[in-house]
Design a protein around this motif. Structure first.
Motif, short mmCIF file in Angstrom:
data_model
loop_
_atom_site.label_atom_id
_atom_site.label_comp_id
_atom_site.label_asym_id
_atom_site.label_seq_id
_atom_site.Cartn_x
_atom_site.Cartn_y
_atom_site.Cartn_z
N ASP A 1 0.85 -1.18 0.00
CA ASP A 1 0.00 0.00 0.00
C ASP A 1 0.89 1.24 0.00
O ASP A 1 1.62 1.50 0.95
N LEU A 2 0.83 2.01 -1.06
CA LEU A 2 1.66 3.20 -1.19
C LEU A 2 0.87 4.48 -0.91
O LEU A 2 1.38 5.58 -1.13
N GLY A 3 -0.34 4.34 -0.41
CA GLY A 3 -1.16 5.50 -0.10
C GLY A 3 -0.46 6.45 0.86
O GLY A 3 0.13 6.03 1.85
N GLY A 4 -0.47 7.73 0.52
CA GLY A 4 0.14 8.74 1.37
C GLY A 4 1.65 8.83 1.26
O GLY A 4 2.28 9.57 1.99
N ARG A 5 2.22 8.08 0.34
CA ARG A 5 3.67 8.09 0.17
C ARG A 5 4.04 8.73 -1.16
O ARG A 5 3.27 8.73 -2.11
N THR A 6 5.23 9.24 -1.25
CA THR A 6 5.77 9.74 -2.51
C THR A 6 6.58 8.62 -3.14
O THR A 6 7.42 8.00 -2.48
N LEU B 1 11.59 19.28 -10.66
CA LEU B 1 11.31 17.86 -10.81
C LEU B 1 10.29 17.59 -11.90
O LEU B 1 9.33 18.33 -12.07
N MET B 2 10.49 16.51 -12.63
CA MET B 2 9.49 16.03 -13.59
C MET B 2 8.58 15.10 -12.80
O MET B 2 9.04 14.12 -12.21
N VAL B 3 7.29 15.42 -12.75
CA VAL B 3 6.33 14.67 -11.95
C VAL B 3 5.30 14.04 -12.88
O VAL B 3 4.79 14.69 -13.80
N LEU B 4 5.00 12.80 -12.64
CA LEU B 4 4.03 12.05 -13.44
C LEU B 4 2.77 11.85 -12.61
O LEU B 4 2.83 11.35 -11.50
#
Length: 150
Positions: free
Chosen positions: A2-7, A133-136
């Motif tokens: 679970d990557l919720g709330g993470r960068t 930063l390049m953000v996707l």
């Protein structure tokens, strides 16, 4: 996981470099078969005068990347395009063989099958510069019911 709330920071061998190379473009989309229809739909609704596909694998010659780019390009102009031939090419590419045979490090046995899951996700992936930063980010693309006229 679970990557919720993470960068999440992802680095690919070629894709990240390709996105950064075109960071000044008015619209940068990172695409694959899993987001092909949403990407094509965004291109149709954006009605760009021209679209440039940047194939990043194998110095621009990776057949799986070319097949995906050609499929999305065709879907952007012809809604009824069949994916079978494009998926076959990608599945028979050198990169797919290397992943299947374990030639490349850090692969999962299901990588090729997962990469070929057509339209698994209903969003396009838009890359933008945020500070340095390049953000996707996922961009939801509404389902258009009048696309038969394309």
């Amino acid at each position: 996981v679970d990557l919720g709330g993470r960068t999440v920071v992802q680095k690919t061998t070629a894709g990240t470099v390709g996105a950064l190379a075109v960071k000044e473009a008015s619209l940068v989309l990172c695409a694959s078969f899993v987001v092909a229809e949403a990407t094509a739909r965004l291109l149709r609704t954006n009605k760009s005068d021209s679209v440039t596909f940047v194939v990043t694998g194998e110095d621009g010659q990776a057949d799986e990347d070319l097949a995906c780019a050609q499929y999305i390009a065709r879907r952007a102009t012809e809604a009824g395009t069949d994916a079978a031939e494009f998926l076959r090419r990608a599945g028979e590419s050198r990169a797919a063989a290397e992943l299947t045979e374990g030639v490349r490090q850090g692969v999962h046995p299901d990588d090729v099958a997962l990469c070929l899951e057509l339209d698994r996700f209903p969003f396009a992936m838009v890359a933008t510069l945020e500070d340095s930063l390049m953000v996707l980010r996922a961009a939801a693309v509404s389902s258009l019911t009048d696309e038969a006229s394309i």
